[in-house]
Design a protein around this motif. Structure first.
Motif, PDB file in Angstrom:
ATOM      1  N   ALA A   1       0.844  -1.203   0.000  1.00 26.94           N
ATOM      2  CA  ALA A   1       0.000   0.000   0.000  1.00 26.94           C
ATOM      3  C   ALA A   1       0.874   1.247   0.000  1.00 26.94           C
ATOM      4  O   ALA A   1       2.102   1.168   0.066  1.00 26.94           O
ATOM      5  CB  ALA A   1      -0.919  -0.004   1.228  1.00 26.94           C
ATOM      6  N   ALA A   2       0.204   2.406  -0.039  1.00 29.63           N
ATOM      7  CA  ALA A   2       0.907   3.693  -0.017  1.00 29.63           C
ATOM      8  C   ALA A   2       0.275   4.598   1.045  1.00 29.63           C
ATOM      9  O   ALA A   2      -0.898   4.445   1.383  1.00 29.63           O
ATOM     10  CB  ALA A   2       0.787   4.369  -1.382  1.00 29.63           C
ATOM     11  N   GLY A   3       1.057   5.528   1.544  1.00 33.92           N
ATOM     12  CA  GLY A   3       0.541   6.582   2.434  1.00 33.92           C
ATOM     13  C   GLY A   3      -0.170   6.044   3.655  1.00 33.92           C
ATOM     14  O   GLY A   3       0.295   5.113   4.334  1.00 33.92           O
ATOM     15  N   THR A   4      -1.339   6.615   3.901  1.00 32.60           N
ATOM     16  CA  THR A   4      -2.131   6.208   5.063  1.00 32.60           C
ATOM     17  C   THR A   4      -2.463   4.717   5.015  1.00 32.60           C
ATOM     18  O   THR A   4      -2.446   4.030   6.043  1.00 32.60           O
ATOM     19  CB  THR A   4      -3.422   7.059   5.114  1.00 32.60           C
ATOM     20  OG1 THR A   4      -3.041   8.389   5.464  1.00 32.60           O
ATOM     21  CG2 THR A   4      -4.424   6.537   6.110  1.00 32.60           C
ATOM     22  N   SER A   5      -2.760   4.222   3.823  1.00 33.27           N
ATOM     23  CA  SER A   5      -3.100   2.799   3.694  1.00 33.27           C
ATOM     24  C   SER A   5      -1.908   1.931   4.099  1.00 33.27           C
ATOM     25  O   SER A   5      -2.079   0.860   4.679  1.00 33.27           O
ATOM     26  CB  SER A   5      -3.510   2.480   2.252  1.00 33.27           C
ATOM     27  OG  SER A   5      -4.589   3.287   1.877  1.00 33.27           O
ATOM     28  N   TRP A   6      -0.707   2.412   3.800  1.00 31.07           N
ATOM     29  CA  TRP A   6       0.500   1.680   4.205  1.00 31.07           C
ATOM     30  C   TRP A   6       0.617   1.667   5.731  1.00 31.07           C
ATOM     31  O   TRP A   6       0.972   0.653   6.335  1.00 31.07           O
ATOM     32  CB  TRP A   6       1.731   2.331   3.552  1.00 31.07           C
ATOM     33  CG  TRP A   6       3.034   1.676   3.874  1.00 31.07           C
ATOM     34  CD1 TRP A   6       3.452   0.444   3.462  1.00 31.07           C
ATOM     35  CD2 TRP A   6       4.099   2.214   4.678  1.00 31.07           C
ATOM     36  NE1 TRP A   6       4.718   0.191   3.958  1.00 31.07           N
ATOM     37  CE2 TRP A   6       5.144   1.260   4.697  1.00 31.07           C
ATOM     38  CE3 TRP A   6       4.280   3.416   5.361  1.00 31.07           C
ATOM     39  CZ2 TRP A   6       6.338   1.467   5.394  1.00 31.07           C
ATOM     40  CZ3 TRP A   6       5.473   3.627   6.036  1.00 31.07           C
ATOM     41  CH2 TRP A   6       6.486   2.655   6.053  1.00 31.07           C
TER      42      TRP A   6
ATOM     43  N   SER B   1     -12.501  14.257   1.857  1.00 28.24           N
ATOM     44  CA  SER B   1     -11.301  14.966   2.305  1.00 28.24           C
ATOM     45  C   SER B   1     -10.050  14.239   1.793  1.00 28.24           C
ATOM     46  O   SER B   1      -9.963  13.011   1.878  1.00 28.24           O
ATOM     47  CB  SER B   1     -11.302  14.998   3.831  1.00 28.24           C
ATOM     48  OG  SER B   1     -10.021  15.337   4.286  1.00 28.24           O
ATOM     49  N   VAL B   2      -9.115  15.025   1.286  1.00 29.52           N
ATOM     50  CA  VAL B   2      -7.875  14.416   0.782  1.00 29.52           C
ATOM     51  C   VAL B   2      -7.155  13.689   1.920  1.00 29.52           C
ATOM     52  O   VAL B   2      -6.608  12.595   1.735  1.00 29.52           O
ATOM     53  CB  VAL B   2      -6.971  15.498   0.138  1.00 29.52           C
ATOM     54  CG1 VAL B   2      -5.563  14.971  -0.085  1.00 29.52           C
ATOM     55  CG2 VAL B   2      -7.576  15.950  -1.187  1.00 29.52           C
ATOM     56  N   ALA B   3      -7.163  14.283   3.097  1.00 33.29           N
ATOM     57  CA  ALA B   3      -6.555  13.619   4.250  1.00 33.29           C
ATOM     58  C   ALA B   3      -7.471  12.481   4.690  1.00 33.29           C
ATOM     59  O   ALA B   3      -8.609  12.687   5.098  1.00 33.29           O
ATOM     60  CB  ALA B   3      -6.361  14.607   5.384  1.00 33.29           C
ATOM     61  N   SER B   4      -6.960  11.284   4.593  1.00 36.94           N
ATOM     62  CA  SER B   4      -7.764  10.102   4.870  1.00 36.94           C
ATOM     63  C   SER B   4      -7.973   9.937   6.379  1.00 36.94           C
ATOM     64  O   SER B   4      -7.023  10.031   7.150  1.00 36.94           O
ATOM     65  CB  SER B   4      -7.011   8.901   4.298  1.00 36.94           C
ATOM     66  OG  SER B   4      -7.817   7.778   4.313  1.00 36.94           O
ATOM     67  N   THR B   5      -9.200   9.698   6.791  1.00 34.16           N
ATOM     68  CA  THR B   5      -9.479   9.480   8.220  1.00 34.16           C
ATOM     69  C   THR B   5     -10.273   8.189   8.396  1.00 34.16           C
ATOM     70  O   THR B   5      -9.763   7.191   8.902  1.00 34.16           O
ATOM     71  CB  THR B   5     -10.259  10.674   8.815  1.00 34.16           C
ATOM     72  OG1 THR B   5     -11.424  10.913   8.013  1.00 34.16           O
ATOM     73  CG2 THR B   5      -9.398  11.917   8.912  1.00 34.16           C
TER      74      THR B   5
ATOM     75  N   LYS C   1       1.417  16.907   8.674  1.00 38.15           N
ATOM     76  CA  LYS C   1       2.132  17.486   7.527  1.00 38.15           C
ATOM     77  C   LYS C   1       1.168  17.874   6.417  1.00 38.15           C
ATOM     78  O   LYS C   1       1.233  18.968   5.891  1.00 38.15           O
ATOM     79  CB  LYS C   1       3.093  16.436   6.931  1.00 38.15           C
ATOM     80  CG  LYS C   1       4.445  16.382   7.570  1.00 38.15           C
ATOM     81  CD  LYS C   1       5.324  15.346   6.885  1.00 38.15           C
ATOM     82  CE  LYS C   1       5.134  13.979   7.489  1.00 38.15           C
ATOM     83  NZ  LYS C   1       6.282  13.108   7.464  1.00 38.15           N
ATOM     84  N   GLU C   2       0.306  16.925   6.038  1.00 43.24           N
ATOM     85  CA  GLU C   2      -0.421  17.157   4.803  1.00 43.24           C
ATOM     86  C   GLU C   2      -1.470  18.254   4.912  1.00 43.24           C
ATOM     87  O   GLU C   2      -1.732  18.932   3.920  1.00 43.24           O
ATOM     88  CB  GLU C   2      -1.006  15.862   4.208  1.00 43.24           C
ATOM     89  CG  GLU C   2      -2.116  15.202   4.986  1.00 43.24           C
ATOM     90  CD  GLU C   2      -2.630  13.936   4.276  1.00 43.24           C
ATOM     91  OE1 GLU C   2      -3.173  13.082   4.965  1.00 43.24           O
ATOM     92  OE2 GLU C   2      -2.499  13.811   3.040  1.00 43.24           O
ATOM     93  N   ILE C   3      -2.031  18.483   6.096  1.00 40.97           N
ATOM     94  CA  ILE C   3      -3.038  19.560   6.131  1.00 40.97           C
ATOM     95  C   ILE C   3      -2.539  20.847   6.783  1.00 40.97           C
ATOM     96  O   ILE C   3      -2.949  21.928   6.410  1.00 40.97           O
ATOM     97  CB  ILE C   3      -4.387  19.105   6.743  1.00 40.97           C
ATOM     98  CG1 ILE C   3      -4.242  18.665   8.201  1.00 40.97           C
ATOM     99  CG2 ILE C   3      -5.040  18.030   5.906  1.00 40.97           C
ATOM    100  CD1 ILE C   3      -5.603  18.479   8.870  1.00 40.97           C
TER     101      ILE C   3
HETATM  102  C1  AGP Z   1      -3.751  10.129   3.168  1.00 43.55           C
HETATM  103  O1  AGP Z   1      -4.158  11.124   4.026  1.00 43.55           O
HETATM  104  C2  AGP Z   1      -3.140  10.559   1.952  1.00 43.55           C
HETATM  105  N1  AGP Z   1      -3.856  11.548   1.269  1.00 43.55           N
HETATM  106  C3  AGP Z   1      -2.399   9.540   1.098  1.00 43.55           C
HETATM  107  O2  AGP Z   1      -1.267   9.202   1.812  1.00 43.55           O
HETATM  108  C4  AGP Z   1      -3.123   8.239   0.658  1.00 43.55           C
HETATM  109  O3  AGP Z   1      -3.373   7.437   1.765  1.00 43.55           O
HETATM  110  C5  AGP Z   1      -2.247   7.506  -0.370  1.00 43.55           C
HETATM  111  O4  AGP Z   1      -2.084   8.312  -1.505  1.00 43.55           O
HETATM  112  C6  AGP Z   1      -2.798   6.169  -0.763  1.00 43.55           C
HETATM  113  O5  AGP Z   1      -4.049   6.286  -1.358  1.00 43.55           O
HETATM  114  P1  AGP Z   1      -4.999   5.029  -1.552  1.00 43.55           P
HETATM  115  O6  AGP Z   1      -5.339   4.521  -0.203  1.00 43.55           O
HETATM  116  O7  AGP Z   1      -6.184   5.562  -2.304  1.00 43.55           O
HETATM  117  O8  AGP Z   1      -4.229   4.020  -2.348  1.00 43.55           O
END
Ligand code: AGP
Length: 638
Positions: free
Chosen positions: A326-331, A424-428, A516-518
């Motif tokens: 995964a990436a970002g928050t999902s990671w 919201s772009v910031a995932s919660t 950081k992101e917001i």
């Molecule tokens: C989370 O707040 C971010 N905007 C970002 O890290 C996001 O989680 C990441 O780009 C992965 O996205 P996805 O879960 O849609 O794959």
């Protein structure tokens, strides 16, 4: 990220496309453009604007006329700054061919130079503009669309979906899909094409995902679909039941705040959805979150969850390796889940950052599974990683919020996140949903492998309900203090350090990412035990150190020692601890105390409070919380 919407048919098209572009706004963009063949003059008419689709729409009021073929684009800058010249559509030299493009073209500079030497004039810094000049030059040669577009796809590498509108062939759109999604929509009066089904949800009777590496020539009556070798393909039309629910803020100031508060309901919903209540109970999916991504498991009994995942019970029983990508928050959710799989299932688990995964050696393991976690289901890095694993004979599963996403189409199995639309772009809430599903999955695998009893499985489900309550209660307990006092106090700092240990370390990473992101405040996360190996040099009274505690007794004691090391250096401590952890809380300038939960669910229980704290700090700074600068909701470029 970038979005494409197109229409060809018997209806006036400008507003249909504009409406679709508005629906794609959630992806994040910085400029927008639209082009159509004007009915009366038979010429291309276009407008580009920096900023919102609403600004483009206002500008369009002054642009008279309409037509029956139109395409629009929302741009998230990759090549070239945000300005009107770089916004799409782009045109050939004569201005009679327009092109819009999502993705990235590799090695475009060489072609640009070659074309410039032949006299082509470029008006933008983009890779996309090269495509339209190239297409125009080969069209002059072939005098026919199909060989020209086949030539183009052979010439360019990278990831792209694109749409081309030609003034001289005014009733058609040419669209291409290559490593970047496109979906076709059919209605009685014409056809749509878009990078996301959301753009025309509710307007079409049928839809068909364009196959990877395919081209469609769409006109008013029909679609000619073919692959990159020119062989004819048949679109796999499906009945469309997608409805676009208008997602609004329901009285909250921002979507982020609304989504923070939705988490309790989301957790309860997921547990009910996946709950093990007996082999004869049917799955029910509640639809109380206005979720157009809503999805019913197409299996009759929960017991057959493995079938949904495309794996057999025997494969589950023999599972010896779990891989999470995964990436970002999902990671971060996956890093937390590593503890679930390793402690509850006792299965070795690797967690990969998708952006790194494809560029590392791959070791095929027997009895392994790859789980891809993505809110959007479109993240290019994660999608590429999925494709890499798919090229081996290893089961792949995607956990995503978007049932219509590319990852769902390409993975062997799919578990819906059921979080509801996250704007919201910031995932919660997606972060919480991911933790919940991975926790349930870990317990289900453990149950199948006889490592836990059905009773323990039920306890796990009950523990999730408790964590959901704690998540919301903790926000309520500190709501007033944070919004009236602490947000102001902490918004003045220029940098933060976030620490955790064991399961709370990935949570600290997530907290640092959120801040950081917001807020745009610099935030660094470390495992608390690593501080003494270098980063402790950063500790001073101007840098709050936020520590997240753990419910494991041994880890807790270690965290107390780490907090003391910081205190001894006059560090400013903010502690998130659990009830009864007074030794730790007493060291802090500011302590947040959360009721105790199942130790694996400590991060979940603290999620809402952490997110609310970050949200309120950012509110004081006056930043655009739901759409932070430079970011996009779905990151569809590598
Ligand atoms: C989370 O707040 C971010 N905007 C970002 O890290 C996001 O989680 C990441 O780009 C992965 O996205 P996805 O879960 O849609 O794959």
């Amino acid at each position: 990220m970038c979005g494409i919407v197109g229409y060809v048919g018997r209806s006036y098209s400008k507003n249909l496309v504009l409406d679709g572009m508005q629906k794609l706004e959630y992806r994040g963009y910085d400029s927008a453009g639209i082009v159509f063949v004007e009915e009366k003059t038979s010429r291309l008419s276009y407008l580009k604007k920096i900023g919102k689709v609403a600004d483009l729409a206002k500008g369009l009021d002054g642009l008279s006329g309409d037509g029956f073929v139109c395409m629009g684009h929302t741009r998230w800058a990759t090549h070239g700054i945000v300005d009107e010249a770089n916004a799409h559509p782009h045109f050939n030299c004569k201005g009679d061919i327009a092109l819009i493009h999502n993705g990235i073209i590799e090695g475009y500079e060489v072609v640009r130079k070659e074309l410039a030497l032949k006299g082509h004039k470029f008006l933008s810094q983009t890779d996309s503009e090269v495509l339209v000049h190239y297409f125009s030059s080969v069209f002059e040669l072939y005098k026919s669309v199909k060989p020209s577009i086949l030539d183009l796809v052979k010439k360019f590498k990278g990831a792209y979906s694109l749409a081309i509108l030609m003034q001289d062939i005014p009733d058609q759109l040419i669209v291409v899909r290559h490593n970047s999604p496109l979906v076709l929509g059919k209605q009685e009066k014409g056809f749509f094409v878009a990078s996301d089904i959301v753009a025309f949800a509710g307007k079409v009777e049928e839809f068909a995902f364009m196959p990877e590496d395919s081209i469609a020539i769409i006109n008013k009556k029909s679609i000619e679909l073919f692959n990159f070798s020119g062989e004819v393909l048949l679109p796999a039309w499906q009945k469309s039941s997608f409805v676009f629910d208008i997602v609004n803020k329901d009285g909250f100031e921002h979507f982020m705040l609304k989504e923070i508060y939705e988490q309790k309901k989301v957790i309860e919903r997921i547990v009910n959805f996946y709950r093990l209540v007996g082999t004869d109970s049917k799955l029910s999916a509640h639809n109380d979150l206005g979720n157009y991504f809503d999805y019913q498991l197409d299996i009759e009994y929960q017991d057959r969850i493995w079938q949904q995942l495309g794996i057999t019970i025997d494969q589950v029983k023999n599972l010896k390796n779990i891989n999470l990508v995964a990436a970002g928050t999902s990671w971060h959710a996956c890093k937390i889940a590593q503890f679930f799989f390793e402690y509850i299932c006792k299965i070795q688990t690797n967690v990969y950052l998708s952006s790194e995964f494809c560029y590392m050696p791959f070791f095929e393991q027997k009895d392994s599974i790859y789980i891809f976690v993505s809110q959007s289901g479109e993240t290019a890095d994660t999608l590429q990683a999925l494709r890499r694993v798919n090229s081996y004979n290893i089961p792949t599963i995607v956990i995503t919020n978007v049932a219509s996403s590319t990852m769902v189409q390409e993975a062997g199995g799919f578990l819906p996140m059921q979080a509801g639309v996250e704007v919201s772009v910031a995932s919660t809430k997606a972060f919480s949903a991911q933790q919940v599903i991975l926790f349930i999955l870990a317990n289900r695998i453990a149950l199948e492998q006889n490592k836990i009893t059905p009773e323990l499985m039920k306890h796990a489900e009950e523990d999730l309900f408790i964590a959901a309550q704690v998540l919301e209660l903790s926000i309520e307990n500190y709501k007033w203090e944070i919004s009236q006092k602490l947000a102001e106090q902490y918004s003045v700092y220029k940098k933060f350090i976030f620490l955790g240990r064991h399961i709370s370390y990935p949570f600290a990473m997530e907290a640092a990412l959120k801040l950081k992101e917001i807020s745009y405040i610099f935030a660094q996360s470390y495992p608390a035990g690593e501080l003494k190996h270098g980063p402790i040099a950063l500790v001073d009274n101007n840098t709050p150190v936020v520590i997240f505690s753990s419910l494991d007794d041994i880890i807790y004691k270690k965290i107390v020692s780490n907090a003391q090391e910081i205190k001894a250096r006059h560090g400013h401590l903010v502690i998130f601890a659990f009830e009864g952890q007074t030794e730790l809380a007493d060291l802090a300038e500011q302590a947040f105390i959360v009721p105790r939960v199942n130790p694996f669910l400590g991060p979940l229980a603290m999620s809402g409070l952490m997110q609310f704290f970050v949200y309120e700090i950012t509110k004081k700074l006056g930043n655009p919380i739901d759409k932070p600068r430079n970011l996009a909701k779905a990151v569809t470029v590598e």
